[in-house]
Write an enzyme that holds these catalytic residues in place. Structure first.
Site, mmCIF file in Angstrom:
data_model
loop_
_atom_site.group_PDB
_atom_site.id
_atom_site.type_symbol
_atom_site.label_atom_id
_atom_site.label_comp_id
_atom_site.label_asym_id
_atom_site.label_seq_id
_atom_site.Cartn_x
_atom_site.Cartn_y
_atom_site.Cartn_z
ATOM 1 N N HIS A 104 40.487 40.261 46.307
ATOM 2 C CA HIS A 104 40.468 39.167 45.508
ATOM 3 C C HIS A 104 39.812 39.228 44.388
ATOM 4 O O HIS A 104 38.652 40.017 44.472
ATOM 5 C CB HIS A 104 40.189 37.679 46.102
ATOM 6 N N HIS A 106 37.517 37.277 41.501
ATOM 7 C CA HIS A 106 36.661 35.896 41.027
ATOM 8 C C HIS A 106 36.690 35.884 39.495
ATOM 9 O O HIS A 106 36.544 36.740 38.771
ATOM 10 C CB HIS A 106 35.283 36.295 41.556
#
Length: 139
Positions: A104, A106
């Site tokens: 993922h 950010h």
């Protein structure tokens, strides 16, 4: 192409809708949600719908697309939230701070005088020539 899913992965469950989220962006390949433990106001995480633990196992097409989504999110944060800057951050491995093993990214809005601390102490004891030679052998 069908997406790889890990039934035990919290992010795969969020992508599937089994766990609620505040989705700010979604397309066929990615879902971007507000981070429930934000570093700053408007902190978003971008989740590839194709489960991959880290950058080493993420398919090239997802790797190419995720930065485009980050740019969309960053633009929205700048316009909607009036932030002064943006950090785009991705951790690989526990030593790097990865806590959920579904890659993922950010996208963290930064504000003047905020308390977000993404810094490191500069080192002077690194032999740059040796590192350069080691890396050049692998690339």
């Amino acid at each position: 192409m069908s997406k790889h899913v890990d039934k035990d992965c919290i992010f795969c469950k969020i992508i599937a809708g089994d766990i609620p989220s505040r989705t700010v962006y979604e397309d066929d390949d990615f879902k971007a949600i507000l981070d429930v433990s934000p570093a700053s106001r408007g902190h978003v995480i971008i989740l590839p719908k194709n489960h991959a633990e880290d950058i080493y196992s993420l398919p090239d097409e997802d790797l190419e697309g995720i930065l485009k989504v980050a740019r969309i999110i960053a633009g929205a944060q700048k316009t909607a939230l009036g932030c002064d800057g943006i950090n785009i951050l991705q951790n690989n491995g526990e030593a790097a701070g990865q806590t959920v093993f579904h890659l993922h990214v950010h996208v963290i809005p930064r504000y003047k005088d905020d308390t977000v601390d993404i810094k490191w102490k500069q080192r002077e004891d690194v032999d740059l020539d040796a590192v350069y030679n080691d890396l050049k052998k692998q690339i």
